[in-house]
Design a protein around this motif. Structure first.
Motif, short mmCIF file in Angstrom:
data_model
loop_
_atom_site.label_atom_id
_atom_site.label_comp_id
_atom_site.label_asym_id
_atom_site.label_seq_id
_atom_site.Cartn_x
_atom_site.Cartn_y
_atom_site.Cartn_z
N LYS A 1 0.86 -1.20 0.12
CA LYS A 1 0.13 0.08 0.13
C LYS A 1 0.87 1.37 0.03
O LYS A 1 0.53 2.26 -0.66
N LEU A 2 1.96 1.27 0.79
CA LEU A 2 2.68 2.30 0.74
C LEU A 2 3.47 2.60 -0.54
O LEU A 2 3.52 3.56 -1.18
N MET A 3 3.75 1.65 -1.37
CA MET A 3 4.54 1.87 -2.56
C MET A 3 3.43 2.13 -3.50
O MET A 3 3.70 2.82 -4.53
N SER A 4 2.28 1.66 -3.21
CA SER A 4 1.26 2.21 -4.27
C SER A 4 0.76 3.54 -4.12
O SER A 4 0.61 4.36 -5.09
N ILE A 5 0.76 4.16 -2.80
CA ILE A 5 0.99 5.37 -2.60
C ILE A 5 1.91 6.25 -3.52
O ILE A 5 1.69 7.43 -4.24
N VAL A 6 3.21 5.76 -3.56
CA VAL A 6 4.36 6.51 -4.26
C VAL A 6 3.93 6.53 -5.74
O VAL A 6 4.18 7.41 -6.53
N VAL A 7 3.36 5.18 -6.12
CA VAL A 7 3.16 5.39 -7.78
C VAL A 7 2.06 6.25 -7.91
O VAL A 7 2.02 6.91 -9.13
N VAL A 8 0.90 6.17 -6.94
CA VAL A 8 -0.30 7.08 -7.36
C VAL A 8 0.19 8.65 -7.29
O VAL A 8 -0.07 9.61 -8.15
N VAL A 9 1.11 9.11 -6.39
CA VAL A 9 1.67 10.44 -6.44
C VAL A 9 2.55 10.83 -7.59
O VAL A 9 2.29 11.75 -8.00
N LEU A 10 3.39 9.88 -8.16
CA LEU A 10 4.03 9.84 -9.16
C LEU A 10 3.07 10.26 -10.59
O LEU A 10 3.41 10.94 -11.32
N LEU A 11 2.29 9.09 -10.44
CA LEU A 11 0.96 9.54 -11.60
C LEU A 11 0.64 10.49 -11.58
O LEU A 11 0.21 11.59 -12.46
N LEU A 12 0.09 11.31 -10.37
CA LEU A 12 -0.59 12.39 -10.24
C LEU A 12 0.35 13.74 -10.75
O LEU A 12 -0.16 14.43 -11.68
N THR A 13 1.60 13.66 -10.50
CA THR A 13 2.55 14.64 -10.95
C THR A 13 2.85 14.58 -12.38
O THR A 13 3.00 15.49 -13.17
N PHE A 14 2.88 13.34 -13.05
CA PHE A 14 2.97 13.27 -14.35
C PHE A 14 1.69 13.87 -15.03
O PHE A 14 1.80 14.36 -16.13
N LEU A 15 0.39 13.52 -14.53
CA LEU A 15 -0.50 13.98 -15.00
C LEU A 15 -0.76 15.40 -15.12
O LEU A 15 -0.96 16.03 -16.28
N ILE A 16 -0.45 15.95 -14.11
CA ILE A 16 -0.50 17.59 -13.81
C ILE A 16 0.66 18.07 -15.04
O ILE A 16 0.14 18.90 -15.74
N THR A 17 2.03 17.64 -15.13
CA THR A 17 2.72 18.18 -15.80
C THR A 17 2.26 17.94 -17.32
O THR A 17 2.77 18.89 -17.99
N SER A 18 1.80 16.98 -17.53
CA SER A 18 1.37 16.80 -19.07
C SER A 18 0.42 17.81 -19.54
O SER A 18 0.48 18.19 -20.54
N ALA A 19 -0.64 17.62 -18.55
CA ALA A 19 -1.82 18.48 -19.06
C ALA A 19 -1.45 19.92 -18.97
O ALA A 19 -1.91 20.77 -19.80
N ASP A 20 -0.91 20.44 -18.00
CA ASP A 20 -0.36 21.77 -18.05
C ASP A 20 0.42 22.23 -19.08
O ASP A 20 0.38 23.36 -19.59
N SER A 21 1.23 21.53 -19.25
CA SER A 21 2.39 21.65 -20.38
C SER A 21 1.13 21.85 -21.75
O SER A 21 1.80 22.68 -22.55
N ALA A 22 0.48 20.89 -21.90
CA ALA A 22 -0.37 20.75 -23.18
C ALA A 22 -1.20 22.23 -23.40
O ALA A 22 -1.36 22.86 -24.22
N VAL A 23 -1.62 22.73 -22.25
CA VAL A 23 -2.41 24.00 -22.34
C VAL A 23 -1.49 25.24 -22.66
O VAL A 23 -1.91 25.88 -23.23
#
Length: 539
Positions: A432-454
């Motif tokens: 679960k702890l490592m899943s949280i790391v992956v989720v946070v990493l996904l969130l930062t990747f999603l944000i940087t991809s979307a804001d860069s596109a905008v």
């Protein structure tokens, strides 16, 4: 007019009103087309999903060979320009220009915008799929799900995430950076065609080019965000165990739309802060988290198998690169169907992402040489992808080969495979702890991809102006993107998003071919001009 080139490219923008600083035709034209697609999917979701799927199938069937050959061309051009000293040493900007960002931040932003989300999904998903089905298995050369299959697994995984793929971004980025920083043209897609069409790009032709780029950008990022929020939802489910988040083994539409609203809200706030603040900070953060996660698999994963797969996989990929890059399978055959579903779909996805990522690469690369730019945007990201695919995917393959997974990873939805692997490798609490790391990493990747596109969409709409854009317009594009993704998800799930992206990528691939010709023409003519000047000087 730029006196050194004779090109006169200037995109007219409004002097006042709501669209001050933006071109009305590009901005309103792209918004209307996206709105039309969204309303169609909202009013007739079944018809929209059916038509999009049908057109996607015809596009892949009719242009499969074309995609194979143009991707090989893009890679060839990039490596030729980097290898020839007189071109490779050209600096993007004047001789005294210094890079705006450190090498770490530069690479972090390129990698985060270029592939972060897809890597997290496919580093496990693609090797696992090819373990059960790939061209060597279809041809009867190796048995599915066997040790003998491992070599072919990475031959095709590296093909889809290696040199050819990253050369798409590099070519667009190089073209835009060169014509903007070295020839004084606006940082927008039409500038890459200046040697071919000249001042005619100031009118409707140029507007069509830029609108096509905006549509490809929006559809490409929509698919990436769709995959990302699917995996993000699976990760939250793995941590919380909320049953409503999963339907029939896949993330529920309701959960994905909630995740979409959260992600796009955060990405819009990040985009408002600009490249030098939110985007840079988040990119550094997700690169650091990526190294932490990779280090975890280095310690707790199948390290020796991963190292073996990495070495053998790179060697096999490079030896077979040319044959893989230009191979076209016969349509209607099992091999042809596999190539359509994987290789050609992947090429369309990379092309759809190219205007956004290429322009973003150009924006952050002033002061780099052409050779540095190409190596930094092709070789290094490819190697990082190879490492990820062998260490993360190799651990999943080892669990399946040993029988410990008992096909739990293979049978899981692609969005959940990395979490299933973590559950098998670790105790429940640590998983679960490592899943949280992956989720946070996904969130930062999603944000940087979307804001860069905008950011890139607004740059195109502003005629190439990269200054801080109006927060209102950033918010509007964030809302447009959110609503379109949500509606297409409701209409046909990820399938509808993928179909729309494949269709939207084709017109931009034609523009990329023209950009390639224009860049080569400019390089050759500039070199010839220098030779003539030297000849006159010494005669």
């Amino acid at each position: 007019m730029n006196k050194s080139t004779g090109y006169c490219i200037a995109v007219a923008t409004a002097d006042d009103g709501f669209y001050k600083g933006f071109n009305h035709t590009i901005t309103l034209g792209s918004k209307m087309l996206i709105l039309a697609l969204t309303l169609w999917a909202l009013v007739s979701p079944e018809q929209a999903a059916s038509v999009l799927a049908s057109v996607q199938g015809m596009t892949l069937d009719s242009f499969g060979g074309y995609y194979i050959y143009v991707m090989a061309l893009f890679a060839l051009v990039c490596f030729v320009l980097a290898a020839i000293p007189k071109y490779g040493k050209i600096k993007l900007g004047n001789a005294n220009t210094k890079p705006e960002f450190s090498s770490f931040s530069w690479f972090s932003m390129m990698f985060g915008a270029g592939i972060g989300i897809g890597m997290l999904t496919y580093a496990t998903g693609e090797p696992i799929y090819h373990f059960a089905n790939n061209p060597d298995i279809i041809a009867g050369n190796v048995a599915a799900k066997s040790v003998e299959t491992l070599d072919s697994v990475y031959r095709y995984s590296f093909l889809h995430w290696g040199l050819s793929a990253w050369s798409v971004y590099s070519l667009v980025g190089l073209s835009l950076a060169y014509f903007s920083f070295n020839r004084g043209l606006p940082l927008t897609i039409r500038s890459g065609l200046a040697p071919l069409f000249g001042k005619s790009l100031n009118g409707p032709l140029g507007h069509v080019v830029d609108i096509t780029a905006v549509l490809a950008t929006i559809l490409g990022i929509a698919v990436t965000i769709g995959f990302g929020i699917s995996q993000f939802t699976s990760g939250i489910y793995n941590v919380l165990g909320a049953e409503w988040m999963i339907e029939a083994g896949k993330p529920s539409t309701v959960a994905m739309i909630i995740a979409l609203v959260v992600v796009m809200g955060l990405s819009t706030l990040s985009a408002m802060s600009g490249v030098g603040k939110g985007i840079k900070w988040l990119s550094n953060m997700n690169m650091t988290l990526s190294f932490i996660l990779l280090a975890f698999f280095l310690v707790f994963g199948s390290t020796w198998l991963a190292l073996e797969l990495l070495g053998k996989g790179i060697l096999d990929y490079l030896i077979n690169f040319v044959s893989l890059a230009v191979n076209v399978e016969e349509k209607g055959t099992p091999l042809g169907d596999w190539q359509n579903g994987w290789t050609i779909f992947n090429w369309a996805w990379w092309v759809a992402y190219a205007p956004f990522v290429g322009m973003f690469f150009a924006r952050i690369s002033k002061g780099r040489t052409i050779r540095e730019f190409i190596l930094g945007s092709i070789m290094v990201p490819s190697l990082v992808c190879f490492i990820w695919f062998t260490f993360v995917g190799g651990s999943a393959l080892d669990l399946e080969l040993s029988g410990q997974a008992n096909e739990q990873i293979i049978s899981a939805d692609i969005s959940a495979q990395i979490f299933v692997m973590l559950n098998l490798l670790l105790s429940p609490v640590v998983a679960k702890l490592m899943s949280i790391v992956v989720v946070v990493l996904l969130l930062t990747f999603l944000i940087t991809s979307a804001d860069s596109a905008v950011f890139v969409v607004n740059t195109i709409n502003a005629g190439g102006k990269t200054e801080q854009h109006s927060k209102v317009h950033i918010a509007i594009w964030g809302c447009f993107l959110t609503i379109m993704i949500a509606v297409l998800l409701l209409a046909g799930g990820l399938g509808a998003l993928k179909a729309a992206m494949v269709i939207g990528a084709l017109p931009f691939s034609f523009i990329m071919c023209l950009m390639t010709v224009a860049l080569l023409k400019e390089m050759l003519s500039s070199h010839q001009q220098k030779n003539n000047e030297l000849a006159q000087k010494y005669t």
